[in-house]
Design a protein around this motif. Structure first.
Motif, PDB file in Angstrom:
ATOM      1  N   PRO A 270       0.830  -1.210   0.000  1.00 16.42           N
ATOM      2  CA  PRO A 270       0.000   0.000   0.000  1.00 16.42           C
ATOM      3  C   PRO A 270       0.862   1.256   0.000  1.00 16.42           C
ATOM      4  N   ARG A 271       0.276   2.360  -0.417  1.00 18.22           N
ATOM      5  CA  ARG A 271       0.965   3.649  -0.342  1.00 18.22           C
ATOM      6  C   ARG A 271       1.065   4.070   1.120  1.00 18.22           C
ATOM      7  N   GLU A 272       2.213   4.616   1.499  1.00 23.77           N
ATOM      8  CA  GLU A 272       2.417   5.047   2.884  1.00 23.77           C
ATOM      9  C   GLU A 272       1.555   6.270   3.202  1.00 23.77           C
ATOM     10  N   THR A 273       0.998   6.287   4.403  1.00 15.70           N
ATOM     11  CA  THR A 273       0.085   7.369   4.794  1.00 15.70           C
ATOM     12  C   THR A 273       0.558   8.145   6.019  1.00 15.70           C
ATOM     13  N   ALA A 274       1.616   7.700   6.696  1.00  9.17           N
ATOM     14  CA  ALA A 274       2.114   8.434   7.855  1.00  9.17           C
ATOM     15  C   ALA A 274       2.606   9.815   7.432  1.00  9.17           C
ATOM     16  N   ALA A 275       2.432  10.788   8.305  1.00 10.31           N
ATOM     17  CA  ALA A 275       2.809  12.167   7.993  1.00 10.31           C
ATOM     18  C   ALA A 275       4.285  12.259   7.626  1.00 10.31           C
ATOM     19  N   GLY A 276       4.575  12.868   6.496  1.00 10.72           N
ATOM     20  CA  GLY A 276       5.947  13.092   6.067  1.00 10.72           C
ATOM     21  C   GLY A 276       6.660  11.871   5.534  1.00 10.72           C
ATOM     22  N   GLU A 277       5.977  10.733   5.450  1.00 12.82           N
ATOM     23  CA  GLU A 277       6.633   9.506   5.005  1.00 12.82           C
ATOM     24  C   GLU A 277       6.731   9.479   3.487  1.00 12.82           C
ATOM     25  N   ARG A 278       7.944   9.322   2.966  1.00 14.52           N
ATOM     26  CA  ARG A 278       8.178   9.348   1.521  1.00 14.52           C
ATOM     27  C   ARG A 278       8.721   8.031   0.983  1.00 14.52           C
ATOM     28  N   ARG A 279       8.963   7.069   1.881  1.00 15.17           N
ATOM     29  CA  ARG A 279       9.492   5.784   1.439  1.00 15.17           C
ATOM     30  C   ARG A 279       8.383   4.890   0.884  1.00 15.17           C
ATOM     31  N   VAL A 280       8.808   3.825   0.235  1.00 20.23           N
ATOM     32  CA  VAL A 280       7.896   2.779  -0.214  1.00 20.23           C
ATOM     33  C   VAL A 280       8.496   1.453   0.249  1.00 20.23           C
ATOM     34  N   ALA A 281       7.625   0.485   0.572  1.00 21.34           N
ATOM     35  CA  ALA A 281       8.092  -0.745   1.220  1.00 21.34           C
ATOM     36  C   ALA A 281       8.867  -1.660   0.284  1.00 21.34           C
ATOM     37  N   LEU A 282       8.502  -1.699  -0.984  1.00 24.10           N
ATOM     38  CA  LEU A 282       9.225  -2.513  -1.970  1.00 24.10           C
ATOM     39  C   LEU A 282       9.457  -1.677  -3.216  1.00 24.10           C
ATOM     40  N   THR A 283      10.625  -1.754  -3.788  1.00 23.55           N
ATOM     41  CA  THR A 283      10.932  -1.059  -5.028  1.00 23.55           C
ATOM     42  C   THR A 283      10.625  -1.978  -6.216  1.00 23.55           C
ATOM     43  N   PRO A 284      10.645  -1.455  -7.425  1.00 24.90           N
ATOM     44  CA  PRO A 284      10.469  -2.340  -8.589  1.00 24.90           C
ATOM     45  C   PRO A 284      11.486  -3.485  -8.622  1.00 24.90           C
ATOM     46  N   ALA A 285      12.720  -3.231  -8.243  1.00 27.01           N
ATOM     47  CA  ALA A 285      13.721  -4.305  -8.219  1.00 27.01           C
ATOM     48  C   ALA A 285      13.324  -5.402  -7.241  1.00 27.01           C
ATOM     49  N   ASP A 286      12.765  -5.009  -6.096  1.00 23.73           N
ATOM     50  CA  ASP A 286      12.315  -6.005  -5.122  1.00 23.73           C
ATOM     51  C   ASP A 286      11.128  -6.803  -5.671  1.00 23.73           C
ATOM     52  N   ALA A 287      10.226  -6.101  -6.366  1.00 21.60           N
ATOM     53  CA  ALA A 287       9.078  -6.787  -6.962  1.00 21.60           C
ATOM     54  C   ALA A 287       9.541  -7.818  -7.979  1.00 21.60           C
ATOM     55  N   ALA A 288      10.546  -7.463  -8.782  1.00 22.69           N
ATOM     56  CA  ALA A 288      11.059  -8.407  -9.775  1.00 22.69           C
ATOM     57  C   ALA A 288      11.700  -9.613  -9.098  1.00 22.69           C
ATOM     58  N   MET A 289      12.433  -9.372  -8.021  1.00 23.76           N
ATOM     59  CA  MET A 289      13.076 -10.470  -7.310  1.00 23.76           C
ATOM     60  C   MET A 289      12.053 -11.412  -6.696  1.00 23.76           C
ATOM     61  N   LEU A 290      11.016 -10.863  -6.079  1.00 25.93           N
ATOM     62  CA  LEU A 290       9.975 -11.705  -5.487  1.00 25.93           C
ATOM     63  C   LEU A 290       9.234 -12.488  -6.570  1.00 25.93           C
ATOM     64  N   SER A 291       8.995 -11.840  -7.704  1.00 24.54           N
ATOM     65  CA  SER A 291       8.332 -12.539  -8.816  1.00 24.54           C
ATOM     66  C   SER A 291       9.170 -13.710  -9.300  1.00 24.54           C
TER      67      SER A 291
END
Length: 313
Positions: A6-27
């Motif tokens: 999911p998209r992060e919703t905490a105030a000021g949070e700009r990170r994402v939990a998985l990057t495209p590279a991580d998605a490719a690795m998990l796939s």
């Protein structure tokens, strides 16, 4: 199995939990990944990059939760999870604020939802908390230094000899400041501290003894990073804070776990005593969202693979 981001919703949070590279690795390991639309934008990862990596981009958080057997985030969503179509057998990976959210985590457990708190994973070079702690220590030192009145070389005290504390020591040395004194809980951590450039190491002092050390050292900057996974120990009591000179800065990275000082307020800056600044915010790594997301995602993907493979076995 489908893993959702999911998209992060905490105030000021700009990170994402998985990057495209991580998605490719998990796939590549047989997992399917779904990502909420624009989840990576604030860290400079476009939706198109996730699609090229084999992930499916969904329109909102509800669609991600409905599709996913496992969900990975950086921080808990600000919305109530009961408002999402959360599966009763779902697994939730990420930072969980286990001290502040203990009741919510227990309610989820009662309905069969397993919560994997990254704060409570055994420390190592590739666990998510260690990865983020290294960035947090560097950023906290730089931001604490910036809050000081203009001066040359500064003296600092680092409370905690984990990844954040060691990173703060490294940052102090890189800035050309006096090598910090480090306070840790275990005597065997002295080698790690001095190996990063610390001037000395003090093992497990009581707050009264620490106040006496502060009175002699008179540090300009204190970085608080002691405690992992549970409630943070209070190391700076009123006497310890009172031993600091006016204009000194204390950056506490542990506020969500109670704080290393009696004056720490989560996500706030307060002034105590004769003008000592005590500050905290919960997202220091978000100052470097792209690099932090890459480090976090790689570590999180590793935890996902280890945990999910063990459940299959």
């Amino acid at each position: 199995m489908i893993v959702g981001v999911p998209r992060e919703t905490a105030a000021g949070e700009r990170r994402v939990a998985l990057t495209p590279a991580d998605a490719a690795m998990l796939s590549a390991h047989g997992l399917r990944v779904v990502v909420e639309q624009t989840a990576g934008h604030r860290a400079d990862f476009a939706d198109a990059a996730y699609r090229r990596a084999g992930a499916r981009v969904l329109p909102d958080a509800a669609a991600v939760f409905a599709a996913s057997a496992a969900v990975v985030w950086v921080k808990p969503p600000v919305y109530e999870l009961d408002s999402m179509p959360l599966r009763d057998s779902a697994r939730l990976f990420g930072f969980q604020d286990p001290v502040q959210r203990a009741d919510r985590i227990e309610r989820l457990r009662a309905r069969g939802v397993e919560t994997i708190a990254f704060e409570q994973i055994s420390p190592g070079t590739s666990d998510p908390l260690s990865a983020m702690s290294r960035i947090a220590g560097e950023v906290a030192y730089a931001e604490g230094r910036a809050l000081l009145a203009a001066r040359g070389r500064i003296r600092s005290l680092v409370l905690g000899c984990g990844q954040a504390g060691l990173a703060a020591v490294t940052a102090a040395v890189a800035a050309g400041d006096d090598p910090p004194l480090v306070v840790g809980r275990r005597a065997e951590r002295e080698r790690a501290a001095t190996g990063c450039g610390a001037a000395g190491y003090l093992a497990n002092p009581e707050p009264r003894a620490l106040a006496e050390v502060i009175a002699g050292l008179r540090p300009h900057l204190v970085i608080c990073a002691a405690g992992r996974g549970g409630r943070a120990p209070v190391l700076l009591d009123r006497a310890g804070l009172g031993a600091l000179a006016a204009g000194s800065v204390v950056v506490d990275l542990t506020a969500k776990a109670g704080g290393n000082t009696v004056a720490t307020v989560a996500n706030a800056t307060v002034v105590v005593g004769d003008g000592v600044i005590v500050t905290h915010r919960s997202n220091y790594p978000s100052a470097r969202p792209h690099a932090a997301s890459r480090a976090y995602g790689a570590a999180a993907a590793g935890v996902l693979l280890r945990t999910l493979s063990m459940s299959v076995a």
